[in-house]
Enzyme design. Structure first.
Site, mmCIF file in Angstrom:
data_model
loop_
_atom_site.group_PDB
_atom_site.id
_atom_site.type_symbol
_atom_site.label_atom_id
_atom_site.label_comp_id
_atom_site.label_asym_id
_atom_site.label_seq_id
_atom_site.Cartn_x
_atom_site.Cartn_y
_atom_site.Cartn_z
ATOM 1 N N ILE A 4 -2.808 11.150 -4.372
ATOM 2 C CA ILE A 4 -3.787 10.870 -5.557
ATOM 3 C C ILE A 4 -4.903 12.061 -5.555
ATOM 4 O O ILE A 4 -5.719 12.037 -6.482
ATOM 5 C CB ILE A 4 -4.373 9.467 -5.494
ATOM 6 N N ASP A 21 0.375 7.118 -7.199
ATOM 7 C CA ASP A 21 -0.662 5.962 -6.837
ATOM 8 C C ASP A 21 0.144 4.882 -6.302
ATOM 9 O O ASP A 21 0.870 4.482 -7.178
ATOM 10 C CB ASP A 21 -1.611 5.688 -7.787
ATOM 11 N N ILE A 22 0.176 4.698 -4.761
ATOM 12 C CA ILE A 22 1.019 3.875 -4.500
ATOM 13 C C ILE A 22 0.707 2.285 -4.853
ATOM 14 O O ILE A 22 1.452 1.534 -4.699
ATOM 15 C CB ILE A 22 1.067 3.440 -2.794
ATOM 16 N N TYR A 110 -6.545 -1.436 10.056
ATOM 17 C CA TYR A 110 -5.564 -0.502 10.116
ATOM 18 C C TYR A 110 -4.560 -0.830 10.986
ATOM 19 O O TYR A 110 -3.302 -0.922 10.497
ATOM 20 C CB TYR A 110 -5.994 0.884 10.546
ATOM 21 N N LYS A 114 -0.404 -2.112 10.075
ATOM 22 C CA LYS A 114 0.567 -1.550 10.566
ATOM 23 C C LYS A 114 1.721 -2.536 11.107
ATOM 24 O O LYS A 114 2.572 -2.361 11.042
ATOM 25 C CB LYS A 114 0.352 -0.679 11.388
HETATM 26 N N1 LIG Z 1 -2.809 11.118 11.852
HETATM 27 C C1 LIG Z 1 -2.645 10.669 13.002
HETATM 28 O O1 LIG Z 1 -2.924 10.968 14.071
HETATM 29 C C2 LIG Z 1 -1.673 9.467 12.796
HETATM 30 C C3 LIG Z 1 -1.100 8.689 13.706
HETATM 31 C C4 LIG Z 1 -0.317 7.579 13.890
HETATM 32 C C5 LIG Z 1 0.231 7.536 12.460
HETATM 33 N N2 LIG Z 1 -0.534 8.122 11.482
HETATM 34 C C6 LIG Z 1 -0.012 7.643 10.129
HETATM 35 O O2 LIG Z 1 0.473 8.717 9.212
HETATM 36 C C7 LIG Z 1 0.251 8.526 8.024
HETATM 37 C C8 LIG Z 1 -0.613 9.923 7.240
HETATM 38 O O3 LIG Z 1 -1.772 10.081 8.203
HETATM 39 P P1 LIG Z 1 -2.674 11.240 7.928
HETATM 40 O O4 LIG Z 1 -3.248 11.616 9.335
HETATM 41 O O5 LIG Z 1 -1.892 12.466 7.275
HETATM 42 O O6 LIG Z 1 -3.879 10.447 7.120
HETATM 43 P P2 LIG Z 1 -4.674 11.152 6.052
HETATM 44 O O7 LIG Z 1 -6.006 10.369 5.688
HETATM 45 O O8 LIG Z 1 -4.754 12.710 5.995
HETATM 46 O O9 LIG Z 1 -3.564 10.872 4.696
HETATM 47 C C9 LIG Z 1 -3.549 10.002 4.083
HETATM 48 C C10 LIG Z 1 -3.328 10.174 2.455
HETATM 49 O O10 LIG Z 1 -3.094 8.914 1.839
HETATM 50 C C11 LIG Z 1 -3.553 9.067 0.371
HETATM 51 N N3 LIG Z 1 -3.786 8.021 -0.345
HETATM 52 C C12 LIG Z 1 -4.997 7.003 -0.183
HETATM 53 N N4 LIG Z 1 -4.829 6.027 -1.242
HETATM 54 C C13 LIG Z 1 -3.727 6.403 -1.817
HETATM 55 C C14 LIG Z 1 -2.839 5.806 -2.886
HETATM 56 N N5 LIG Z 1 -3.531 4.749 -3.435
HETATM 57 N N6 LIG Z 1 -1.894 6.198 -3.363
HETATM 58 C C15 LIG Z 1 -1.528 7.124 -2.728
HETATM 59 N N7 LIG Z 1 -2.005 8.027 -1.635
HETATM 60 C C16 LIG Z 1 -3.109 7.482 -1.287
HETATM 61 C C17 LIG Z 1 -5.046 9.908 0.618
HETATM 62 O O11 LIG Z 1 -5.318 10.590 -0.527
HETATM 63 C C18 LIG Z 1 -4.553 10.793 1.900
HETATM 64 O O12 LIG Z 1 -4.017 12.072 1.456
HETATM 65 C C19 LIG Z 1 -0.601 7.217 7.919
HETATM 66 O O13 LIG Z 1 0.197 6.156 7.627
HETATM 67 C C20 LIG Z 1 -1.133 7.068 9.253
HETATM 68 O O14 LIG Z 1 -1.344 5.594 9.560
HETATM 69 C C21 LIG Z 1 -1.258 9.104 11.389
#
Ligand SMILES: NC(=O)c1ccc[n+]([C@@H]2O[C@H](COP(=O)([O-])OP(=O)(O)OC[C@H]3O[C@@H](n4cnc5c(N)ncnc54)[C@H](O)[C@@H]3O)[C@@H](O)[C@H]2O)c1
Length: 294
Positions: A4, A21-22, A110, A114
């Site tokens: 988004i 947008d999810i 969070y 999950k």
């Molecule tokens: N970064 C880590 O260390 C880590 C570790 C374990 C799991 N994860 C998982 O990996 C995934 C990505 O993490 P990340 O670090 O890239 O997070 P991030 O916050 O960088 O990215 C998340 C994205 O979701 C988008 N978003 C928010 N609301 C939305 C909506 N309504 N519709 C569509 N998109 C939307 C945001 O704009 C953002 O770009 C997540 O599910 C997170 O739980 C991340």
């Protein structure tokens, strides 16, 4: 790819990028039909620290959004990947190491979302045959994105600050051990796992691990690359979250069932992070050779 928010240039150059947008189910249906989508890698979420700052929004994005994605995948028979996390465990879970199947009572919205995603995905798999797959990731470290508001963000920020200012104030205590993984291992794990024939999978949610370290250990290695580097510590609310998370992941089942292996340990991680970030912060300045371990 979709989001988004607007994509940076290097993402736009890499392939199609659209708004999605999810929380808008109809918009998601249109995208699946118009682009003939067959797999979904569902990354959208509010991460741990950000989620605590806005619980109602985290409930919408992380829980309602997941409901939309599951329904969409089921309706169109899509293969679905949803990442889980060390944050899906809590203070009652064994922390060193944390096995795949154990008590999960997380204390963040969070983490609760999950666990909900893991359970619902496995339910859709058993009930409707949905090809749902999930991996529980450690803190993921990368040089091309900014920290997203998670509890492991310090392990990304430290590299930027070491090169920019030579110092970093860490929001965790020096001996807080957490599992971490370099982005290349993380992305490779997803593609290898998604390509596997379903018969290979004995579970639908696996822990995967690469390395565990503390801020103190990381700071010592960073100092070998940037000798003037100094780290100070000022724990904030993220310390309370980290104290309930796994210190080490037991990923023996992923290794045995489908051959998961990591390629980046903490030394190699530091090497690639400095390789990538040095020119950005110290252009034209000769790179110092890391001082070897005493
Ligand atoms: N970064 C880590 O260390 C880590 C570790 C374990 C799991 N994860 C998982 O990996 C995934 C990505 O993490 P990340 O670090 O890239 O997070 P991030 O916050 O960088 O990215 C998340 C994205 O979701 C988008 N978003 C928010 N609301 C939305 C909506 N309504 N519709 C569509 N998109 C939307 C945001 O704009 C953002 O770009 C997540 O599910 C997170 O739980 C991340």
């Amino acid at each position: 790819m979709s989001d988004i928010i607007k994509a940076p240039d290097h993402i736009l150059e890499a392939g199609p990028f659209i708004y999605a947008d999810i929380l808008d189910f109809k918009n998601l249906q249109e995208i699946v039909v118009n682009y003939r989508v067959d797999w979904i890698i569902h990354f959208s979420a509010l991460l741990s620290a950000i989620g605590e700052q806005n619980v109602p929004l985290a409930m919408r994005v992380n829980i309602e959004g997941l409901h939309n994605i599951l329904e969409l995948a089921n309706q169109y028979k899509l293969k679905l990947f949803v990442p889980s996390t060390i944050g899906a465990f809590g203070p009652d879970s064994p922390r060193d190491p944390t096995p795949d199947l154990t008590i999960q009572r997380p204390r963040t919205i969070y983490g609760v979302a999950k666990v909900h995603a893991e359970l619902l995905g496995e339910y859709y798999n058993q009930r409707f045959g949905l090809d749902f797959r999930s991996l529980r990731f450690p803190g993921v470290i990368s040089s091309d994105t900014n920290p997203g508001g998670g509890t492991t963000d310090y392990a990304v920020a430290i590299f930027h600050e070491a090169l920019k200012t030579g110092r970093y104030q860490c929001y965790l205590e020096p001996d807080t051990m957490l599992p971490m993984m370099y982005i290349t291992d993380c992305l490779r794990s997803i593609s290898e796992y998604m390509e596997l024939p379903a018969e290979k999978l004995k579970m639908r949610t696996y822990n995967i691990h690469a390395m565990s370290f503390t801020p103190r250990i990381l700071a010592e290695i960073v100092k070998r690359f940037v000798p003037e580097f100094e780290m100070t510590y000022k724990p904030d609310s993220r310390q309370k979250i980290a104290d309930t998370w796994p210190m080490r992941f037991d990923d023996s089942r992923a290794r045995a069932d489908w051959g998961w292996h990591h390629e980046y340990d903490v030394e190699r991680l530091c090497q690639v992070m400095f390789d990538a970030l040095w020119p950005q912060y110290r252009p034209g300045k000769q790179r110092t050779k890391p001082v070897s371990k005493q």
